[in-house]
Design an enzyme around this catalytic site. Sequence first.
Site, PDB file in Angstrom:
ATOM      1  N   ARG A 149      32.658   0.244  -9.794  1.00 59.19           N
ATOM      2  CA  ARG A 149      32.701   0.038 -11.011  1.00 59.19           C
ATOM      3  C   ARG A 149      34.604   0.820 -11.106  1.00 59.19           C
ATOM      4  O   ARG A 149      34.988   2.067 -11.230  1.00 59.19           O
ATOM      5  CB  ARG A 149      32.087   0.474 -11.645  1.00 59.19           C
ATOM      6  CG  ARG A 149      32.071  -0.065 -13.214  1.00 59.19           C
ATOM      7  CD  ARG A 149      31.200   0.376 -14.128  1.00 59.19           C
ATOM      8  NE  ARG A 149      31.227  -0.559 -15.218  1.00 59.19           N
ATOM      9  CZ  ARG A 149      30.603  -0.266 -17.031  1.00 59.19           C
ATOM     10  NH1 ARG A 149      29.857   1.358 -16.842  1.00 59.19           N
ATOM     11  NH2 ARG A 149      31.333  -0.620 -17.869  1.00 59.19           N
ATOM     12  N   HIS A 150      34.967  -0.053 -12.138  1.00 55.98           N
ATOM     13  CA  HIS A 150      36.346   0.803 -13.526  1.00 55.98           C
ATOM     14  C   HIS A 150      35.666   2.162 -13.969  1.00 55.98           C
ATOM     15  O   HIS A 150      34.544   2.389 -14.245  1.00 55.98           O
ATOM     16  CB  HIS A 150      36.613   0.215 -14.043  1.00 55.98           C
ATOM     17  CG  HIS A 150      36.221  -0.757 -14.897  1.00 55.98           C
ATOM     18  ND1 HIS A 150      35.555  -0.063 -16.469  1.00 55.98           N
ATOM     19  CD2 HIS A 150      35.414  -1.768 -14.818  1.00 55.98           C
ATOM     20  CE1 HIS A 150      35.462  -0.775 -17.134  1.00 55.98           C
ATOM     21  NE2 HIS A 150      34.826  -2.168 -16.240  1.00 55.98           N
ATOM     22  N   HIS A 173      33.906  -4.396 -11.780  1.00 53.04           N
ATOM     23  CA  HIS A 173      33.321  -4.375 -12.918  1.00 53.04           C
ATOM     24  C   HIS A 173      31.802  -3.320 -12.243  1.00 53.04           C
ATOM     25  O   HIS A 173      30.975  -3.394 -11.149  1.00 53.04           O
ATOM     26  CB  HIS A 173      32.917  -5.256 -13.934  1.00 53.04           C
ATOM     27  CG  HIS A 173      34.081  -5.971 -13.830  1.00 53.04           C
ATOM     28  ND1 HIS A 173      35.053  -5.545 -15.069  1.00 53.04           N
ATOM     29  CD2 HIS A 173      35.303  -6.890 -13.475  1.00 53.04           C
ATOM     30  CE1 HIS A 173      36.589  -6.617 -14.912  1.00 53.04           C
ATOM     31  NE2 HIS A 173      35.961  -7.353 -13.873  1.00 53.04           N
TER      32      HIS A 173
END
Length: 648
Positions: free
Chosen positions: A396-397, A577
Amino acid sequence: MASAVLPTRHRRDESIKRQKSKSDRDILLQMGFTKQRAEKAIAATGDSGVQLASDWLLSHVNDPHLDQNNAREYILYLCPQGALQKEVVEFAEKSLNSCGWNGSHAYFPHITLCPFFTVEDSKVHDVTCAVLKMATKLRQTPGKMKLDFFSQINFIGLFVQEDFYKFLSDITNQVGEELNRTGIKFEPHKKQLHMTLAYQYQTEQHDKLLAMARDINLDTNVRWEFRLYSRDISRAQCEVRKVLKAYTPQLGDELELIDGDFVYVEPSEIQDSKDGWYSGISWLTGNSGYFPGTYTQRTADTRTWTLHRSLPMEAKVEILPRETPQLPPPLIPVGATPIDPSPSHVTQGAMPNITHSNGFGLEDDTYDNLWHDSKGYAQVKKKPPLSEPRKLFVVRHGERVDFALGKEWFDMCFNDDGNYKRSNLNLQRELPKRKTHLEFIKDPPLTVIGLHQAKLTGENLLESGSTVFCIYCSPSLRCVQTATEIFKVYNLPWKLRIEPGLYEWTGYQAGVPRWMAPSELLQHGYPVDTTYVPQYPRERLVEDEPVEVLYARSTETTKQILKNHELEGGNLLFVGHAGTLELCTRLLVGKGARNINDYKKILPKVPYCCVCAIEEDPARKKWAMIEPPSLPLTHGRNYSQRIIPLLQ
């Protein structure tokens, strides 16, 4: 790919009619571009959609040649992928460093299937359709394709044997027949099909080049791709130079040098310049001017070509020994020009299909192994087994600015003119310039903490011994910035690949924002592969997609990317995401898609820079979830109030 389950419809409304979809050209005309500019942009970007075409036009807004009506030249190539390509690229690098530039360095590894043919920009879609009609036939190959090693005084290469020569000729001629029906003049290829390793070199270098060629390992399973490329006909005779260092013009007649750009230069400029300054034209912008030659380096012409379409062809290469090459009458007389000295020996590189740090615009795959005996004939050597099963890491970012500081961050940092000034130490000092600063509202950047989270994650993955072959990421700026920090840690030779199929749930985001184009990201220093063709283009994304479609889209994208890297192996890393960790792995490991309520429940539980991992069983071709190699990342909350009011 998991199929999306649609509910049965009971209601009907015959008064609602689907609007006929407009062509890319019509949409660009509606946007205010002229017909000539719209068609030129579509052709220059490979007939790959309105977004790329409009981005190209905006980047060439000051191009003095923009309204010149020059047709493009097209060509068909058969390009190897995998270990064979890597070996040929390494040979090219060694030969360049040892013997200097020769004709083969202008192109990436390929087999030329036809001469160049000219197409007016208005007919680019006709060429695309003609090539796409060959998709089924390309899966009906007659078996393994065999190549023969051959050399003469000024030529070293590999020739296609007769059985496959006919198959490839038939395919190419069928494309030609389709094109001729549309009024495009196409001539069949009359030369023997071959892949050039070296040509147009000094005679005294032959033995040295031949010795290096004998070190190439070609015993491999190779993936072949049938490709359509085009180039700007007005730049065909120019030398292409890669920008090594950015340069800001000091005088009005100078050209800005941009990281990731290429410059077209007339050969006479190089020969006649007395001060090391050359007059050139930017590939990214079309602008002209003088630039310092030492800030650039000659590179493959094909790095500025456009890849229109690439179709897979299942075939394996096998190099056979041959005591006396049985070629038709001397195609390459000793001391004469090689068989095909034209740029049809050309080759990503963005390019358009792949950008490469080796300077040849070659593709990002690995090649196989061949060696030669003392007579120069090829021998076969078994391919070593893969050292370990390949893995897919999904990350995930990092921390996003609007979640950390609230949505009011935008109003605190931008004035009415769009000028940015950070109002908190957790905000980046500078943000990339965009078409409008309003785009940051729906596509926010990382915080400074987020950048550090990404760097820590990359460092820990590397410390754990987890190798990464290539990184793919969602087009969201926060994902690109996260992927960039990990990329810097690994210092990979292959640039980041922007994949819209990894974007988050459009039903959650309420639509699809305008992202920065790969070319824009590259201009701002992000190591993005501008030649990469997405597996799931932006145009296929729909607003308010059902969760079933979201799972199907993510799984389709993941499966296709994994398939593309199947031959060379190696671990891949996705940056996406909160939902990406679930969406790209769940169906792959044999579980079913969650319903909308269950899916929503898992999203808040995924921390920033969280990592999950799956591993493939090579024998069963099955994937299973494994413990991620990285440590968890935990930190406390830091309140935003200033200390002074609290002390008063």
